[in-house]
Design an enzyme around this catalytic site. Sequence first.
Site, mmCIF file in Angstrom:
data_model
loop_
_atom_site.group_PDB
_atom_site.id
_atom_site.type_symbol
_atom_site.label_atom_id
_atom_site.label_comp_id
_atom_site.label_asym_id
_atom_site.label_seq_id
_atom_site.Cartn_x
_atom_site.Cartn_y
_atom_site.Cartn_z
ATOM 1 N N GLU A 109 -6.673 12.853 -27.908
ATOM 2 C CA GLU A 109 -6.010 12.162 -29.000
ATOM 3 C C GLU A 109 -6.360 12.875 -30.297
ATOM 4 O OE1 GLU A 109 -7.198 8.078 -29.427
ATOM 5 O OE2 GLU A 109 -5.307 7.532 -30.374
ATOM 6 N N GLU A 150 -9.248 0.831 -21.917
ATOM 7 C CA GLU A 150 -8.451 2.050 -22.100
ATOM 8 C C GLU A 150 -9.391 3.232 -22.248
ATOM 9 O OE1 GLU A 150 -5.333 1.809 -25.113
ATOM 10 O OE2 GLU A 150 -5.907 3.788 -25.805
#
Length: 280
Positions: A158, A153
């Site tokens: 974020e 990933e």
Amino acid sequence: MSVDFGPAGALLGAGIIVTAIVIPLRVLKTNRYPSYSRLEYSLVETYSGEDFFDSSGYGNGTEATDGFTNYVTKEGAKWSNLTYATSNQAIIRVLPKDDTGTAGRPTVKILSRQRYTHGLFIFDIGHVPYGCGTWPAIWMSDTEPDIWSKHGEIDIIEAVNQGNKGAQFTLHTTDGCEMGVKRKQTGKALSNNCLNSTNYNMGCAVRGTPASYGEKLNGNKGGVYAVEWRTAGIRMWLFPRDQTPPNIELGKPEPSEWGTATADFPPRNVISIRTSRITG
Ligand SMILES: *[C@@H]1O[C@H](CO)[C@@H](O)[C@H](O)[C@H]1NC(C)=O
Ligand SMILES: *[C@@H]1O[C@H](CO)[C@@H](O)[C@H](O)[C@H]1NC(C)=O
Ligand SMILES: *[C@@H]1O[C@H](CO)[C@@H](O)[C@H](O)[C@H]1NC(C)=O
């Protein structure tokens, strides 16, 4: 590095020989740095304008993101105005939790139609959500849970909670992906082990400056996040709006002219990242 010479003279001799060989090799390995030479890119796919939301897939239900969310379908999102797009802007919202307080808050998880194994990805963000209880993200991964850890990933944007510490750029991988190598980045490494089962699966995260996320970013009318994913390695940049490279604004992005990346994930270590869909 430390070498255990052992108690006996014979072992001491062996230890010295080993040290003499091991140290130069180690130094060479950690100083090795990829050649991020110029590549030619051509446009493959764009998501923009009024059909921004029509051209992407949707997650639905709660799904395993560990957030307190209830992902609604494309139709549901349109109906409740959770997604809204004009010619130059796409808006994603979240609704309050229901009266029972047990169901996650309605919002959307949007997936790119295509999968990628490399490329240059540009995200123009006008405004980011921040504040207690938020966990917005744009990432790349395979959607099936059993493939997820094997294919890795790439977390491009974020931030959690107050969102005042800066954006986090992270890889999550299977074994053999350590970032204790030479890197060129302006961000701060928070953890060097990308392996999914260490550090509560925090991955090898790099944090940008406080201006890379939240109130400061919004005060600057947002910014542009970019990811270059290639055989040489993975690099990510955040450009506050007023520092966006002209070649991005001209639609001809050229990473070799962007200067030091915010986060740099050099080669060898990133081979376990494979096919990915963009998710946000
Ligand atoms: C929800 O997602 C699943 C898995 O992708 C899919 O099979 C299903 O059709 C979706 N449901 C709706 C209502 O879109
Ligand atoms: C949906 O949201 C947009 C953007 O905030 C707003 O302009 C529009 O009026 C809303 N539509 C409805 C039906 O509430
Ligand atoms: C990490 O990946 C392995 C191998 O795919 C998987 O079995 C394990 O459940 C993953 N661990 C976490 C914490 O996600």
